[in-house]
Enzyme design. Structure first.
Site, PDB file in Angstrom:
ATOM      1  N   LYS A   1      -6.039   5.928  -6.717  1.00 50.82           N
ATOM      2  CA  LYS A   1      -7.169   6.204  -5.810  1.00 50.82           C
ATOM      3  C   LYS A   1      -8.457   6.364  -6.622  1.00 50.82           C
ATOM      4  O   LYS A   1      -8.419   6.619  -7.829  1.00 50.82           O
ATOM      5  CB  LYS A   1      -6.931   7.472  -4.989  1.00 50.82           C
ATOM      6  CG  LYS A   1      -6.665   8.766  -5.786  1.00 50.82           C
ATOM      7  CD  LYS A   1      -7.882   9.552  -6.237  1.00 50.82           C
ATOM      8  CE  LYS A   1      -7.527  10.863  -6.924  1.00 50.82           C
ATOM      9  NZ  LYS A   1      -8.619  11.463  -7.709  1.00 50.82           N
TER      10      LYS A   1
ATOM     11  N   ASP B   1      -3.297  16.315  -4.537  1.00 47.16           N
ATOM     12  CA  ASP B   1      -3.648  14.912  -4.266  1.00 47.16           C
ATOM     13  C   ASP B   1      -2.513  14.121  -3.630  1.00 47.16           C
ATOM     14  O   ASP B   1      -2.690  12.970  -3.268  1.00 47.16           O
ATOM     15  CB  ASP B   1      -4.032  14.211  -5.581  1.00 47.16           C
ATOM     16  CG  ASP B   1      -5.504  14.383  -5.916  1.00 47.16           C
ATOM     17  OD1 ASP B   1      -6.250  14.879  -5.056  1.00 47.16           O
ATOM     18  OD2 ASP B   1      -5.887  14.017  -7.040  1.00 47.16           O
TER      19      ASP B   1
END
Ligand code: C5P
Length: 303
Positions: free
Chosen positions: A17, A155
């Site tokens: 990401k 995350d």
């Protein structure tokens, strides 16, 4: 996240990401920081091959993509394959949550650099949860996987459903997927040194006027590249720059190219360039590669 069944094995692509926006809203009583962040998944991925193991044990092997053999890895990329690895912790957490007695042999091919702010370890662990839920036929609903994920790190939740784009709040574990107007062409540079997430958060000194992600979000929805470039923001960039000269050097190098804008991702040290199109991204990638700044990836959003 993409899945492929290969005989008894499940092969998963676990994407990296980028944080296009990250505001730290304050320090919480549990020691974490309250965040508002915009994340996109990108076409750089680790590959996990998971096979059921009737013994109930969890074993992990790790190979670096493009590297000769395990044991000859560069020390900077050393990765524990023991019980402390987040992949093994995710598998154990799933066993504990469900009472499942099956085990797994997991082969990880690592491409996503570590200590980079690219979420590689979190993505691998989230992929493990989703894949073992299938492989062990547990049929846990998504909200239960999210609960286990949030207990393992901040995350992981983004990667459980792997949206192309999402706004994340809380510690980062509250995910709101958002449709994306058009894909972004990007160049990601991971400088030669990494930074620990905890160290960078620890170096954050507070902000008097937190920024909102609204303008960037609107621009991403409508595909307005100029405004996307003008509204990138990362409150951890200054604390990371203080800890690593290489972050500053990398951002300066990207500024010297035809890119639309540049910023650091997450807690660093990886930085990225937003590019006008694929051809421009390839030119920028070649130029940055020639400067020997570190590892360079030319990617698009989405997996
Ligand atoms: O949640 P995760 O294990 O990935 O976080 C690593 C470290 O980063 C935490 O121990 C904490 O020091 C810091 N962190 C934080 N606030 C967040 C996320 C991470 O302070 N929202």
């Amino acid at each position: 996240m993409r899945f492929r069944q290969h005989g008894p094995s499940l092969v998963v692509q676990a994407p990296a990401k980028l944080n296009l926006f990250l505001e730290v809203l304050g320090k919480r009583s549990d020691g974490y920081h309250e965040l508002e962040t915009i994340m996109v998944s990108i076409g750089l991925h680790d590959t996990l091959r998971l096979q059921p193991d009737a013994s109930g044990g969890i074993s992990l092997r790790c190979t670096l993509a493009g590297e000769p053999a395990e044991g000859r890895r560069r020390p900077v990329e050393r990765l524990s394959t023991g019980d402390d690895n987040l992949i093994c912790r995710a598998a154990r957490a799933l066993q504990e949550a469900t009472g499942c007695r099956q085990g797994a042999c997991i082969d990880l091919t690592k491409r996503i650099p570590m200590e980079a702010g690219l979420g590689g370890g979190s993505s691998d662990a989230a992929a493990t949860l989703v894949a073992l839920n299938r492989l062990w036929r547990l049929n846990l609903p998504s909200d239960e996987l999210h609960r286990i994920a949030a207990g393992l790190g901040s995350d992981l939740n983004f990667f459980i459903d792997s949206p192309s784009l999402a706004v994340c709040r809380g510690r980062g574990e509250q995910i709101e997927p958002v449709p994306m107007g058009r894909p972004l062409h990007l160049v990601v540079v991971r400088p030669r040194e990494g930074l620990s997430t905890g160290a960078v958060f620890g170096n954050w000194e507070g902000t008097a006027t937190p920024q909102s992600s609204d303008r960037l979000l609107d621009a991403l929805r409508s595909g307005d590249l100029g405004t996307v470039g003008a509204t990138l923001h990362n409150a951890l960039q200054a604390p990371a720059e203080q800890l690593s000269e290489q972050v500053r050097k990398t951002l300066r190098a990207i500024d010297g190219t035809e890119s639309v804008a540049a910023a650091m991702s997450g807690s660093g040290t990886a930085c990225f360039a937003i590019c006008r199109n694929g051809a421009s991204a390839r030119r920028i990638g070649a130029r940055l590669r020639a400067q020997g700044l570190g590892r360079v990836f030319v990617v698009r959003t989405g997996l």
